[in-house]
Design a protein around this motif. Structure first.
Motif, PDB file in Angstrom:
ATOM      1  N   ASN A  54      -0.349  18.482   7.822  1.00 17.84           N
ATOM      2  CA  ASN A  54       0.243  17.865   9.008  1.00 17.84           C
ATOM      3  C   ASN A  54       1.763  17.872   8.944  1.00 17.84           C
ATOM      4  N   PRO A  55       2.423  18.342   9.984  1.00 14.30           N
ATOM      5  CA  PRO A  55       3.891  18.398   9.952  1.00 14.30           C
ATOM      6  C   PRO A  55       4.550  17.032   9.826  1.00 14.30           C
ATOM      7  N   GLU A  56       3.868  15.955  10.244  1.00 16.67           N
ATOM      8  CA  GLU A  56       4.456  14.625  10.134  1.00 16.67           C
ATOM      9  C   GLU A  56       4.578  14.165   8.688  1.00 16.67           C
ATOM     10  N   ASP A  57       3.806  14.776   7.782  1.00 12.81           N
ATOM     11  CA  ASP A  57       3.866  14.388   6.369  1.00 12.81           C
ATOM     12  C   ASP A  57       5.009  15.077   5.623  1.00 12.81           C
ATOM     13  N   VAL A  58       5.523  16.162   6.162  1.00 11.57           N
ATOM     14  CA  VAL A  58       6.552  16.930   5.446  1.00 11.57           C
ATOM     15  C   VAL A  58       7.813  16.091   5.211  1.00 11.57           C
ATOM     16  N   PRO A  59       8.401  15.455   6.228  1.00  5.61           N
ATOM     17  CA  PRO A  59       9.611  14.655   5.952  1.00  5.61           C
ATOM     18  C   PRO A  59       9.346  13.476   5.027  1.00  5.61           C
ATOM     19  N   VAL A  60       8.143  12.913   5.064  1.00  4.40           N
ATOM     20  CA  VAL A  60       7.806  11.815   4.157  1.00  4.40           C
ATOM     21  C   VAL A  60       7.831  12.305   2.714  1.00  4.40           C
ATOM     22  N   LEU A  61       7.242  13.464   2.468  1.00  4.53           N
ATOM     23  CA  LEU A  61       7.209  14.018   1.116  1.00  4.53           C
ATOM     24  C   LEU A  61       8.616  14.386   0.643  1.00  4.53           C
ATOM     25  N   ARG A  62       9.447  14.847   1.552  1.00  5.23           N
ATOM     26  CA  ARG A  62      10.839  15.136   1.174  1.00  5.23           C
ATOM     27  C   ARG A  62      11.559  13.859   0.762  1.00  5.23           C
ATOM     28  N   ARG A  63      11.311  12.764   1.490  1.00  9.11           N
ATOM     29  CA  ARG A  63      11.950  11.492   1.138  1.00  9.11           C
ATOM     30  C   ARG A  63      11.458  10.971  -0.206  1.00  9.11           C
ATOM     31  N   LYS A 117       0.833  -1.201   0.000  1.00  9.27           N
ATOM     32  CA  LYS A 117       0.000   0.000   0.000  1.00  9.27           C
ATOM     33  C   LYS A 117       0.870   1.254   0.000  1.00  9.27           C
ATOM     34  N   LYS A 118       1.900   1.269   0.830  1.00  6.89           N
ATOM     35  CA  LYS A 118       2.781   2.436   0.864  1.00  6.89           C
ATOM     36  C   LYS A 118       3.468   2.644  -0.482  1.00  6.89           C
ATOM     37  N   ALA A 119       3.895   1.566  -1.115  1.00  4.20           N
ATOM     38  CA  ALA A 119       4.579   1.685  -2.401  1.00  4.20           C
ATOM     39  C   ALA A 119       3.659   2.313  -3.450  1.00  4.20           C
ATOM     40  N   VAL A 120       2.412   1.848  -3.498  1.00  5.70           N
ATOM     41  CA  VAL A 120       1.460   2.371  -4.480  1.00  5.70           C
ATOM     42  C   VAL A 120       1.120   3.826  -4.180  1.00  5.70           C
ATOM     43  N   VAL A 121       0.756   4.109  -2.935  1.00  2.89           N
ATOM     44  CA  VAL A 121       0.329   5.459  -2.568  1.00  2.89           C
ATOM     45  C   VAL A 121       1.470   6.461  -2.764  1.00  2.89           C
ATOM     46  N   TYR A 122       2.652   6.118  -2.285  1.00  2.00           N
ATOM     47  CA  TYR A 122       3.764   7.060  -2.379  1.00  2.00           C
ATOM     48  C   TYR A 122       4.213   7.262  -3.824  1.00  2.00           C
ATOM     49  N   SER A 123       4.141   6.211  -4.640  1.00  4.57           N
ATOM     50  CA  SER A 123       4.506   6.361  -6.050  1.00  4.57           C
ATOM     51  C   SER A 123       3.543   7.298  -6.769  1.00  4.57           C
ATOM     52  N   LEU A 124       2.246   7.121  -6.518  1.00  7.78           N
ATOM     53  CA  LEU A 124       1.253   7.991  -7.145  1.00  7.78           C
ATOM     54  C   LEU A 124       1.393   9.424  -6.641  1.00  7.78           C
ATOM     55  N   GLU A 125       1.680   9.580  -5.358  1.00 10.11           N
ATOM     56  CA  GLU A 125       1.848  10.922  -4.798  1.00 10.11           C
ATOM     57  C   GLU A 125       3.067  11.610  -5.426  1.00 10.11           C
ATOM     58  N   ARG A 126       4.135  10.864  -5.590  1.00  8.40           N
ATOM     59  CA  ARG A 126       5.326  11.450  -6.203  1.00  8.40           C
ATOM     60  C   ARG A 126       5.061  11.858  -7.646  1.00  8.40           C
ATOM     61  N   LEU A 127       4.327  11.014  -8.377  1.00 12.20           N
ATOM     62  CA  LEU A 127       3.977  11.334  -9.764  1.00 12.20           C
ATOM     63  C   LEU A 127       3.128  12.601  -9.825  1.00 12.20           C
ATOM     64  N   ALA A 128       2.073  12.657  -9.017  1.00 13.53           N
ATOM     65  CA  ALA A 128       1.177  13.818  -9.066  1.00 13.53           C
ATOM     66  C   ALA A 128       1.895  15.085  -8.629  1.00 13.53           C
ATOM     67  N   ALA A 129       2.812  14.957  -7.662  1.00 18.96           N
ATOM     68  CA  ALA A 129       3.512  16.142  -7.162  1.00 18.96           C
ATOM     69  C   ALA A 129       4.411  16.768  -8.216  1.00 18.96           C
ATOM     70  N   THR A 130       4.826  15.996  -9.226  1.00 17.19           N
ATOM     71  CA  THR A 130       5.623  16.583 -10.306  1.00 17.19           C
ATOM     72  C   THR A 130       4.795  17.569 -11.129  1.00 17.19           C
ATOM     73  N   CYS A 131       3.474  17.504 -10.983  1.00 23.49           N
ATOM     74  CA  CYS A 131       2.581  18.368 -11.768  1.00 23.49           C
ATOM     75  C   CYS A 131       2.121  19.595 -11.003  1.00 23.49           C
ATOM     76  N   SER A 132       2.530  19.746  -9.749  1.00 21.62           N
ATOM     77  CA  SER A 132       2.074  20.894  -8.958  1.00 21.62           C
ATOM     78  C   SER A 132       3.210  21.873  -8.714  1.00 21.62           C
ATOM     79  N   ASP A 133       2.814  23.106  -8.481  1.00 27.31           N
ATOM     80  CA  ASP A 133       3.792  24.152  -8.162  1.00 27.31           C
ATOM     81  C   ASP A 133       4.000  24.299  -6.666  1.00 27.31           C
ATOM     82  N   MET A 134       3.004  23.859  -5.871  1.00 26.12           N
ATOM     83  CA  MET A 134       3.133  23.943  -4.429  1.00 26.12           C
ATOM     84  C   MET A 134       2.265  22.882  -3.778  1.00 26.12           C
ATOM     85  N   GLU A 135       2.828  22.237  -2.764  1.00 26.06           N
ATOM     86  CA  GLU A 135       2.095  21.296  -1.929  1.00 26.06           C
ATOM     87  C   GLU A 135       1.886  21.953  -0.562  1.00 26.06           C
TER      88      GLU A 135
END
Length: 377
Positions: free
Chosen positions: A142-151, A120-138
């Motif tokens: 929640n502060p706990e999500d910030v280091p995850v997104l950086r990784r 589940k983490k592999a699928v969710v994080y892969s899709l999140e990384r793909l979609a984030a390439t299309c945004s100018d700002m995230e």
């Protein structure tokens, strides 16, 4: 854009109105529903999406992507701002495909957490990384999500900690009286000496409904004065939705009172003695913030999101997720100690005033809009 019109109206309504008052022409896109009229009365144009759905429907989601791409090419917005997991995915992709100037996404809480299965983490994080390439700002609630997104490889310059907020003018215990409290308690069928435990949210199992029902049944035997009152709609599009049979069984076996969807939440919080949030997954829960602002001590699961609202032992109690006995024990502790309930409620209201004001969220978002539009110019 969101999945449903109820999210546009009830969760984002104050923000959308504030953006309009700041000079933007604001439109919402979601599945159509009963809240569209309310949005349009507030000056928010609505574009209905026939393929937006909360259900797990990959083919329908692909059609939604194409539908949005066509919509964005037609209306040519300067900014597209996506919310919720599924619109956050296909909305960002569609906006970039349509060459929208500015694409912003709010991360209300990553759909996978540290304890979820690896797949589940592999699928969710892969899709999140793909979609984030299309945004100018995230915009990350929640502060706990910030280091995850950086990784995940999302540059820090495209991450902005947003937090979450509520209308502290509306959720103000000083604006309501003891007479208001007594009236609402009588209306829902609880007595003046009962200890009312409120639960607010969609009736789906991931919100911890099973543990709430179990805890209520346990306490009905040991603490007959404890009454659970559940406020929120069912979610028929979700496979894990609580069914009418489940509700009838909980009413009979645990004595739970179900009120459905209500719009007078400040009145209902004012009638509570304890608030319970037993979720397995949260981003930054509004209901818990609202309860805290109304001086109600909060019992919540020890997960991301709830930890940001509840200071264990000070403004409420944190319990393990999926643990009905621990939840029942926490409720009984506060039910037996009205002095502690009052003390925690006061501390929770103070924290809400310091950290949960929606005006901060609005100001941060408007600043991001101006910053990104300036860059495009």
């Amino acid at each position: 854009m969101t999945t449903t019109d109820i999210s546009l109206a009830l969760l984002l309504g104050p923000q959308l109105i504030a953006f309009r008052e700041a000079g933007f022409e604001v439109a919402g896109a979601s599945a159509p529903g009963p809240y569209v009229e309310e949005l349009e009365q507030a000056g928010i144009r609505h574009f209905p999406l026939k393929n937006a759905s909360r259900a797990m429907a990959p083919l329908r989601d692909l059609r939604a992507l194409g539908e949005l791409r066509s919509l964005f090419r037609s209306i040519r917005p300067n900014i597209v701002h996506t919310h919720n997991p599924k619109p956050g995915l296909y909305g960002r992709l569609a906006a970039r495909a349509a060459r929208v100037q500015v694409v912003v996404n709010t991360v209300h809480g990553l759909y996978a957490g540290p304890t979820d299965p690896v797949l589940k983490k592999a699928v969710v994080y892969s899709l999140e990384r793909l979609a984030a390439t299309c945004s100018d700002m995230e915009l990350v609630q929640n502060p706990e999500d910030v280091p995850v997104l950086r990784r995940l490889g999302i540059p820090s310059r495209r991450l902005r900690l947003l937090g979450n907020g509520i209308d502290l003018g509306r959720f103000n215990p000083g604006a309501l009286s003891l007479r208001d409290r007594a009236r609402v308690r009588a209306e829902v069928g609880v007595g003046p000496d009962d200890v009312v435990c409120g639960v607010v949210g969609r009736l789906v199992w991931e919100k911890g409904c099973r543990e709430v029902f179990d805890a209520a049944a346990r306490l009905r035997r040991s603490h007959p004065a404890v009454r659970f009152v559940v406020i929120g709609p069912t979610d028929d599009e979700k496979r894990e939705s609580v069914t009418p049979d489940d509700i009838a069984r909980a009413e009979q076996e645990a004595g739970i009172i179900f009120l459905g969807l209500r719009r007078d939440m400040e009145q209902l919080y004012n009638a509570m003695d304890v608030f319970v949030l037993a979720s397995y997954r949260e981003g930054f829960p509004r209901s818990a913030m609202e309860a805290a602002a109304m001086s109600v001590p909060v019992i919540a699961t020890d997960i991301r999101g709830c930890r940001q609202v509840v200071d264990h032992g000070a403004t409420g109690l944190l319990v393990p997720a999926r643990d009905a006995p621990a939840l029942a024990q926490a409720v009984s502790q506060l039910a037996d100690d009205p002095v502690l309930r009052t003390k925690m409620g006061v501390q929770g209201a103070r924290k809400a005033k310091r950290h949960f004001d929606q005006r901060s969220v609005i100001e941060t978002t408007l600043a991001v809009y101006d910053e990104l539009l300036a860059q495009t110019r």
